[in-house]
Structure formats: structure tokens, C-alpha cells
Design a protein around this motif. Structure first.
Motif, PDB file in Angstrom:
ATOM      1  N   LEU A 265     -11.558   8.383  -8.062  1.00 25.96           N
ATOM      2  CA  LEU A 265     -11.278   6.974  -8.364  1.00 25.96           C
ATOM      3  C   LEU A 265     -10.164   6.914  -9.404  1.00 25.96           C
ATOM      4  CD1 LEU A 265     -14.642   7.309  -8.095  1.00 25.96           C
ATOM      5  CD2 LEU A 265     -14.514   4.854  -8.421  1.00 25.96           C
ATOM      6  N   LEU A 266      -9.107   6.184  -9.104  1.00 23.57           N
ATOM      7  CA  LEU A 266      -8.018   6.041 -10.067  1.00 23.57           C
ATOM      8  C   LEU A 266      -8.231   4.774 -10.888  1.00 23.57           C
ATOM      9  CD1 LEU A 266      -4.887   7.022  -7.922  1.00 23.57           C
ATOM     10  CD2 LEU A 266      -6.589   8.470  -9.051  1.00 23.57           C
ATOM     11  N   GLY A 267      -8.008   4.916 -12.189  1.00 23.49           N
ATOM     12  CA  GLY A 267      -8.354   3.839 -13.114  1.00 23.49           C
ATOM     13  C   GLY A 267      -7.492   2.595 -13.042  1.00 23.49           C
ATOM     14  N   ASP A 268      -6.300   2.683 -12.440  1.00 19.89           N
ATOM     15  CA  ASP A 268      -5.436   1.495 -12.412  1.00 19.89           C
ATOM     16  C   ASP A 268      -5.921   0.440 -11.434  1.00 19.89           C
ATOM     17  OD1 ASP A 268      -3.804   2.571 -14.282  1.00 19.89           O
ATOM     18  OD2 ASP A 268      -2.196   3.128 -12.908  1.00 19.89           O
ATOM     19  N   ASP A 269      -6.713   0.847 -10.456  1.00 22.89           N
ATOM     20  CA  ASP A 269      -7.227  -0.110  -9.469  1.00 22.89           C
ATOM     21  C   ASP A 269      -8.666  -0.463  -9.804  1.00 22.89           C
ATOM     22  OD1 ASP A 269      -5.112  -0.281  -7.382  1.00 22.89           O
ATOM     23  OD2 ASP A 269      -5.462   1.874  -7.264  1.00 22.89           O
ATOM     24  N   LEU A 270      -8.928  -1.750  -9.970  1.00 27.85           N
ATOM     25  CA  LEU A 270     -10.317  -2.185 -10.132  1.00 27.85           C
ATOM     26  C   LEU A 270     -10.718  -2.921  -8.862  1.00 27.85           C
ATOM     27  CD1 LEU A 270     -10.334  -3.564 -13.804  1.00 27.85           C
ATOM     28  CD2 LEU A 270     -10.584  -1.217 -13.001  1.00 27.85           C
TER      29      LEU A 270
ATOM     30  N   LEU B 175       5.867   1.790  -4.113  1.00 27.81           N
ATOM     31  CA  LEU B 175       5.040   2.093  -5.298  1.00 27.81           C
ATOM     32  C   LEU B 175       3.799   2.905  -4.947  1.00 27.81           C
ATOM     33  CD1 LEU B 175       5.136  -1.492  -6.844  1.00 27.81           C
ATOM     34  CD2 LEU B 175       6.439   0.517  -7.599  1.00 27.81           C
ATOM     35  N   TYR B 176       3.596   3.166  -3.653  1.00 30.14           N
ATOM     36  CA  TYR B 176       2.328   3.746  -3.190  1.00 30.14           C
ATOM     37  C   TYR B 176       2.566   4.921  -2.233  1.00 30.14           C
ATOM     38  CZ  TYR B 176       0.396  -0.793  -4.611  1.00 30.14           C
ATOM     39  OH  TYR B 176       0.017  -1.901  -5.319  1.00 30.14           O
ATOM     40  N   GLY B 177       1.462   5.619  -1.941  1.00 28.96           N
ATOM     41  CA  GLY B 177       1.457   6.495  -0.785  1.00 28.96           C
ATOM     42  C   GLY B 177       1.324   5.610   0.453  1.00 28.96           C
ATOM     43  N   ALA B 178       2.143   5.877   1.491  1.00 29.09           N
ATOM     44  CA  ALA B 178       2.127   5.025   2.689  1.00 29.09           C
ATOM     45  C   ALA B 178       1.626   5.823   3.888  1.00 29.09           C
ATOM     46  CB  ALA B 178       3.528   4.496   2.978  1.00 29.09           C
TER      47      ALA B 178
ATOM     48  N   VAL C 176       3.212   9.543   3.368  1.00 30.25           N
ATOM     49  CA  VAL C 176       4.411   9.803   2.560  1.00 30.25           C
ATOM     50  C   VAL C 176       4.214   9.179   1.190  1.00 30.25           C
ATOM     51  CG1 VAL C 176       6.935   9.722   2.533  1.00 30.25           C
ATOM     52  CG2 VAL C 176       5.716   9.258   4.667  1.00 30.25           C
ATOM     53  N   GLU C 177       4.512   9.940   0.145  1.00 30.23           N
ATOM     54  CA  GLU C 177       4.370   9.416  -1.216  1.00 30.23           C
ATOM     55  C   GLU C 177       5.572   8.548  -1.567  1.00 30.23           C
ATOM     56  OE1 GLU C 177       1.933   9.234  -3.143  1.00 30.23           O
ATOM     57  OE2 GLU C 177       2.668   8.989  -5.175  1.00 30.23           O
ATOM     58  N   LYS C 178       5.311   7.300  -1.900  1.00 26.70           N
ATOM     59  CA  LYS C 178       6.303   6.345  -2.409  1.00 26.70           C
ATOM     60  C   LYS C 178       7.623   6.344  -1.625  1.00 26.70           C
ATOM     61  CE  LYS C 178       4.086   6.213  -6.827  1.00 26.70           C
ATOM     62  NZ  LYS C 178       3.690   7.179  -7.797  1.00 26.70           N
ATOM     63  N   PRO C 179       7.558   6.004  -0.330  1.00 23.58           N
ATOM     64  CA  PRO C 179       8.790   5.989   0.469  1.00 23.58           C
ATOM     65  C   PRO C 179       9.607   4.725   0.192  1.00 23.58           C
ATOM     66  CG  PRO C 179       6.953   5.203   1.771  1.00 23.58           C
ATOM     67  CD  PRO C 179       6.388   5.558   0.427  1.00 23.58           C
TER      68      PRO C 179
ATOM     69  N   ALA D 210      -0.849   0.811   2.232  1.00 21.12           N
ATOM     70  CA  ALA D 210      -0.708   1.598   1.005  1.00 21.12           C
ATOM     71  C   ALA D 210      -2.039   2.228   0.635  1.00 21.12           C
ATOM     72  CB  ALA D 210      -0.260   0.686  -0.128  1.00 21.12           C
ATOM     73  N   ILE D 211      -1.969   3.454   0.127  1.00 23.31           N
ATOM     74  CA  ILE D 211      -3.184   4.077  -0.415  1.00 23.31           C
ATOM     75  C   ILE D 211      -3.476   3.398  -1.748  1.00 23.31           C
ATOM     76  CG2 ILE D 211      -4.251   6.200  -1.263  1.00 23.31           C
ATOM     77  CD1 ILE D 211      -2.274   7.816   0.315  1.00 23.31           C
ATOM     78  N   ILE D 212      -4.680   2.858  -1.887  1.00 21.17           N
ATOM     79  CA  ILE D 212      -5.081   2.424  -3.222  1.00 21.17           C
ATOM     80  C   ILE D 212      -6.007   3.501  -3.786  1.00 21.17           C
ATOM     81  CG2 ILE D 212      -4.609  -0.039  -3.074  1.00 21.17           C
ATOM     82  CD1 ILE D 212      -7.574  -0.436  -2.330  1.00 21.17           C
TER      83      ILE D 212
ATOM     84  N   LEU E 238      -1.174  14.360  -4.626  1.00 24.46           N
ATOM     85  CA  LEU E 238      -2.371  14.351  -3.780  1.00 24.46           C
ATOM     86  C   LEU E 238      -2.001  13.897  -2.368  1.00 24.46           C
ATOM     87  CD1 LEU E 238      -5.436  14.650  -3.523  1.00 24.46           C
ATOM     88  CD2 LEU E 238      -5.685  12.327  -4.420  1.00 24.46           C
ATOM     89  N   THR E 239      -1.097  12.944  -2.289  1.00 24.21           N
ATOM     90  CA  THR E 239      -0.657  12.433  -0.979  1.00 24.21           C
ATOM     91  C   THR E 239      -0.115  13.562  -0.103  1.00 24.21           C
ATOM     92  OG1 THR E 239      -0.090  10.345  -2.030  1.00 24.21           O
ATOM     93  CG2 THR E 239       0.850  10.729   0.149  1.00 24.21           C
ATOM     94  N   ASP E 240       0.646  14.492  -0.699  1.00 26.25           N
ATOM     95  CA  ASP E 240       1.218  15.592   0.083  1.00 26.25           C
ATOM     96  C   ASP E 240       0.113  16.517   0.613  1.00 26.25           C
ATOM     97  OD1 ASP E 240       3.675  14.528  -0.491  1.00 26.25           O
ATOM     98  OD2 ASP E 240       4.206  16.005  -2.021  1.00 26.25           O
TER      99      ASP E 240
HETATM  100  C1  G1P Z   1      -0.937   7.198  -7.193  1.00 29.92           C
HETATM  101  C2  G1P Z   1      -0.745   7.954  -5.874  1.00 29.92           C
HETATM  102  C3  G1P Z   1      -0.264   7.003  -4.789  1.00 29.92           C
HETATM  103  C4  G1P Z   1      -1.240   5.842  -4.662  1.00 29.92           C
HETATM  104  C5  G1P Z   1      -1.421   5.153  -6.022  1.00 29.92           C
HETATM  105  C6  G1P Z   1      -2.522   4.094  -5.942  1.00 29.92           C
HETATM  106  O1  G1P Z   1       0.313   6.807  -7.687  1.00 29.92           O
HETATM  107  O2  G1P Z   1       0.173   9.006  -6.075  1.00 29.92           O
HETATM  108  O3  G1P Z   1      -0.179   7.678  -3.560  1.00 29.92           O
HETATM  109  O4  G1P Z   1      -0.765   4.927  -3.700  1.00 29.92           O
HETATM  110  O5  G1P Z   1      -1.792   6.085  -7.034  1.00 29.92           O
HETATM  111  O6  G1P Z   1      -2.640   3.369  -7.126  1.00 29.92           O
HETATM  112  P1  G1P Z   1       0.539   6.248  -9.191  1.00 29.92           P
HETATM  113  O7  G1P Z   1       0.261   4.775  -9.137  1.00 29.92           O
HETATM  114  O8  G1P Z   1      -0.419   6.980 -10.074  1.00 29.92           O
HETATM  115  O9  G1P Z   1       1.969   6.540  -9.502  1.00 29.92           O
END
Ligand code: G1P
Length: 297
Positions: free
Chosen positions: A130-135, A170-173, A191-194, A204-206, A232-234
Motif C-alpha cells: 500500500l502506498l501512502g500517497d493514495d487514500l 504521473l503513473y504506471g500505465a 510502462v512506468e510514467k509514459p 493508471a496504477i494507483i 516496481l512497474t518494470d
Molecule cells: C508510484 C509508482 C507508479 C504508480 C504510483 C501510484 O509512483 O511507481 O507506477 O502509478 O506510485 O501512486 P510515485 O507516485 O511514487 O512516483
């Protein structure tokens, strides 16, 4: 039936430079969203999905994070003496929430590298990241849905969100194919941030992933990618191109998500969440309407 998932990994080693100077001496994960640090929402989400074994990947300057999830005897004693049980309960919520472990990332070599640091703790089981930027709004249980799909397909599962094409960089697509489930797609490429003009889609991957332990071997071999970081996307792209580990699927999220990754989104998240709170919304909503009416462009 595969083992039920019990472990959540939360990368929290970022420098938070977008929020300087607030993050000069404090981790960005501790920035308050209304009255709780952002990271607490994320831990609560993991616990709500049944994952009470939480590993945080931290770095320097992250002592406040550990303190937040630990007891604070003096404060507890003071509140108890005063008989302020409501506040005491608020203080104890984060202490009692989960079984939290910490490992430091060491070198800041990217999200893939952070996840690889979880290998010893996770072992040979599927796990969530779980990434902290997304709630994610607690009323829209995304993670449980992903865990269910992971068990059903014995695959890797990521959360996808349809974004405006101008935002996909801004995202993995993901490049995707339909499945029989309306909210699930099979991922054929990532693809990471195309750049917008070469993105495979606007899906987009959240920041929610349910991964199989095979990802660790792949991450070991993943070369630095976008931004010179191990992505991680790669690693997931490698898993998507080779079905031996069950393939990669996306759960398309259509619920409420609050991004706290940059200043404007962070402010929006606070306003949205506060408007919906029982104790704050009734006062805030009419004020906000009046304020908006008075704002000139
Ligand atoms: C990371 C991932 C990206 C994903 C994103 C989601 O990027 O590398 O693939 O789409 O989180 O928030 P970051 O936002 O940390 O640069």
C-alpha cells in the motif's frame, strides 16, 4: 486454496520534498489529513482488509512514524487522570491497530528496491503493498476485492484507475484485455510514467498491489529504469509477459480515492474528508459554500 494473505508492506522512506519545509524534520507520512496522520488511514485500510501484520519500509528521519504507533505513557496517564476517555481512546487507536514492524530501506533506489527490502519479513507468501500517497475511502473496499481476485486467480493483482490522459505520465500505465468480470482486466503490458502520446491506455496504477512472492526474484534482476530507480512497474511488466507466475490482473477502481501526493491534491483530500465527517461537516459545508461564492478568480 492458497494461504490467506496476512501481511501488508507500506513503503515510507520517501523524502517528501514536495512538502518542504513541512517535511524538513518530519516524515511526509505524518502530515495530518484532518486530524490523523496520512499513514494511519493506510494502516487502518490494511487492517480492515484483514492484514494486521504490517511492515513499514522507512528511512532516516522517520522516528515520528514509529512513535506514532507506539505507546506514549505520560500522555496516557495525564488523560486518564483528567478522565478524558475520548481523547485517551484516540491516542490508543494507533497503538492497538496492528502488529507493526520496521525495516530501513538504506539506499533510496526506488519503489521496487523498497519492496525488495520486505523479502525476509514476507517470506514465501502473497502479500499486499500500500502506498501512502493514495487514500481509499473506507466505504469503497478496494483492497478486499483485490485480495479476493488474487486468491481466485492465484495471480498478481494491481489497482487501476481511469485518469485523464493528460495525467497518465504521473503513473504506471497498463495495456489491458477484458475478462469476464466487469471490474477486472488482464494486464498485457505496463510502462512506468509514459508520455501521454505513447501511453498504452489511460488506466493508471494507483498505490495498491497484491503480489506473489515471485516478485522478489524478479526485482533482484530488475535494472534501474525511469529516473534511474528500480521500478516496481518494470518488475510487474516482466511478470505480465510470462504467465508462469499466474499473470497480472487489474481491479478497476471506481470508488472514492484521495491523492495526498502533492499540495493541491492534499488540500482537496482534507476538504473532502472533513466535509463528510459527522463532527465537522455540518459546520464546514455551509462555510465552504459561502467562501467559494466570495472567491474571485
Ligand atoms: C508510484 C509508482 C507508479 C504508480 C504510483 C501510484 O509512483 O511507481 O507506477 O502509478 O506510485 O501512486 P510515485 O507516485 O511514487 O512516483
Amino acid at each position: 486454496m492458497p494461504n490467506p494473505i496476512t501481511k501488508a508492506v507500506i513503503p515510507a522512506a520517501g523524502l517528501g520534498t514536495r512538502f518542504l519545509p513541512a517535511t524538513k524534520a518530519m516524515p511526509k507520512e505524518m502530515l495530518p489529513v484532518v486530524d490523523k496522520p496520512a499513514i494511519q488511514y493506510v494502516v487502518e485500510e490494511a487492517v480492515a482488509a484483514g492484514l494486521s501484520d504490517v511492515l513499514m519500509i522507512t528511512g532516516r528521519n522517520k522516528n515520528a512514524l514509529e512513535n506514532h504507533f507506539d505507546r506514549v505513557a505520560e500522555l496516557e496517564a495525564t488523560l486518564e487522570k483528567k478522565g478524558d476517555l475520548a481523547k485517551l481512546q484516540r491516542v490508543n487507536e494507533s497503538t492497538d491497530l496492528a502488529d507493526i514492524h520496521y525495516v530501513r530501506q538504506g539506499d533510496p533506489k526506488g519503489l521496487g528496491h523498497a519492496v525488495l527490502r520486505a523479502r525476509m519479513h514476507v517470506g514465501d507468501e502473497p502479500f499486499a503493498v500500500l502506498l501512502g500517497d493514495d487514500l481509499i475511502d473506507e466505504r469503497d473496499p478496494l483492497l478486499s476485492r483485490m485480495i479476493e481476485e488474487q486468491a481466485k486467480r492465484n495471480a498478481t493483482v494491481v489497482a487501476l484507475l481511469e485518469v485523464d490522459p493528460s495525467q497518465i505520465h504521473l503513473y504506471g500505465a497498463a495495456a489491458v484485455e477484458k475478462t469476464d468480470d466487469d471490474d477486472v482486466v488482464r494486464i498485457t503490458g505496463l510502462v512506468e510514467k509514459p508520455p501521454a502520446d505513447s501511453a498504452p491506455s489511460n488506466l493508471a496504477i494507483i498505490g495498491r498491489y497484491v503480489l506473489r512472492p515471485e516478485v522478489f526474484d524478479v526485482l533482484e534482476k530488475t535494472e534501474p529504469g525511469k529516473g534511474g530507480e528500480i521500478q516496481l512497474t518494470d518488475a510487474l511488466q516482466t511478470l505480465a509477459s510470462d504467465d508462469s507466475a499466474g499473470g497480472v490482473y487489474g481491479v478497476v477502481f471506481r470508488g472514492r480515492r484521495y491523492d495526498t501526493g502533492d499540495k493541491i491534491d492534499y488540500i482537496k483530500a482534507i476538504v473532502q474528508l472533513a466535509c463528510e465527517r459527522e463532527d465537522l461537516g455540518n459546520d464546514l459545508r455551509p462555510w465552504l459554500q459561502e467562501f467559494v461564492g466570495s472567491v474571485r478568480n
